[in-house]
Design a protein around this motif. Structure first.
Motif, short mmCIF file in Angstrom:
data_model
loop_
_atom_site.label_atom_id
_atom_site.label_comp_id
_atom_site.label_asym_id
_atom_site.label_seq_id
_atom_site.Cartn_x
_atom_site.Cartn_y
_atom_site.Cartn_z
N THR A 74 15.77 30.60 59.02
CA THR A 74 15.27 29.42 58.32
C THR A 74 15.93 29.21 56.96
N TYR A 75 16.86 30.08 56.59
CA TYR A 75 17.56 29.93 55.30
C TYR A 75 18.57 28.81 55.41
N HIS A 76 18.49 27.86 54.48
CA HIS A 76 19.37 26.70 54.51
C HIS A 76 20.27 26.72 53.27
N VAL A 77 21.54 26.53 53.49
CA VAL A 77 22.52 26.51 52.41
C VAL A 77 22.89 25.07 52.10
N GLU A 78 22.78 24.70 50.82
CA GLU A 78 23.17 23.36 50.38
C GLU A 78 24.66 23.36 50.07
N ALA A 79 25.44 22.76 50.96
CA ALA A 79 26.90 22.75 50.79
C ALA A 79 27.32 21.95 49.57
N ASN A 80 26.60 20.89 49.26
CA ASN A 80 26.96 20.07 48.09
C ASN A 80 26.81 20.85 46.79
N GLN A 81 25.75 21.62 46.68
CA GLN A 81 25.54 22.41 45.47
C GLN A 81 26.62 23.48 45.32
N ILE A 82 27.01 24.10 46.40
CA ILE A 82 28.06 25.11 46.36
C ILE A 82 29.39 24.47 45.94
N ALA A 83 29.68 23.30 46.50
CA ALA A 83 30.92 22.60 46.16
C ALA A 83 30.94 22.20 44.70
N GLU A 84 29.81 21.75 44.16
CA GLU A 84 29.74 21.37 42.75
C GLU A 84 30.01 22.57 41.84
N LYS A 85 29.52 23.73 42.21
CA LYS A 85 29.73 24.93 41.40
C LYS A 85 31.16 25.46 41.52
N LEU A 86 31.78 25.31 42.67
CA LEU A 86 33.14 25.81 42.88
C LEU A 86 34.20 24.86 42.32
N PRO A 91 34.78 23.25 39.42
CA PRO A 91 35.45 23.54 38.14
C PRO A 91 36.45 24.69 38.22
N TYR A 92 36.19 25.68 39.05
CA TYR A 92 37.12 26.81 39.18
C TYR A 92 38.38 26.42 39.94
N LEU A 93 38.21 25.57 40.93
CA LEU A 93 39.37 25.15 41.72
C LEU A 93 40.18 24.09 41.01
N LYS A 94 39.55 23.36 40.11
CA LYS A 94 40.22 22.29 39.38
C LYS A 94 41.27 22.84 38.42
N SER A 95 40.97 23.95 37.78
CA SER A 95 41.90 24.49 36.76
C SER A 95 43.01 25.31 37.33
#
Length: 90
Positions: free
Chosen positions: A72-84, A86-90
């Protein structure tokens, strides 16, 4: 051409030199002080806070383990993408 004394470069026996170094180290070891560790008051407070907050953390961990095991654990892909991003941008 004749070369004499190819082994007499150092002039001393390396075994004797090592023995002298070891005896000097043994004398110095007695004079050395032992290492000491001092924990600051702030660090002690952090350790105490970590130990007291451990029950809430363990409860949260048990809930996560249970939700993962039941599926029943659900992962929010949008939240993970938002956090990642800034790291991928630089």
């Amino acid at each position: 051409m004749k070369i004499n004394g190819i082994h007499s470069v150092g002039g001393t026996n390396p075994y004797n030199r090592n023995q002298e170094n070891r005896s000097n180290d043994a004398k110095g070891a007695k004079e050395k002080q032992r290492d000491q560790v001092r924990i600051s008051s702030e660090a002690q407070e952090l350790l105490e806070a970590q130990a007291s907050g451990d029950t809430a953390r363990m409860q949260k961990l048990q809930e996560l383990k249970q939700s993962v095991s039941t599926g029943t654990y659900h992962v929010e892909a949008n939240q993970i993408a938002e956090k990642l991003f800034p790291y991928l941008k630089s």
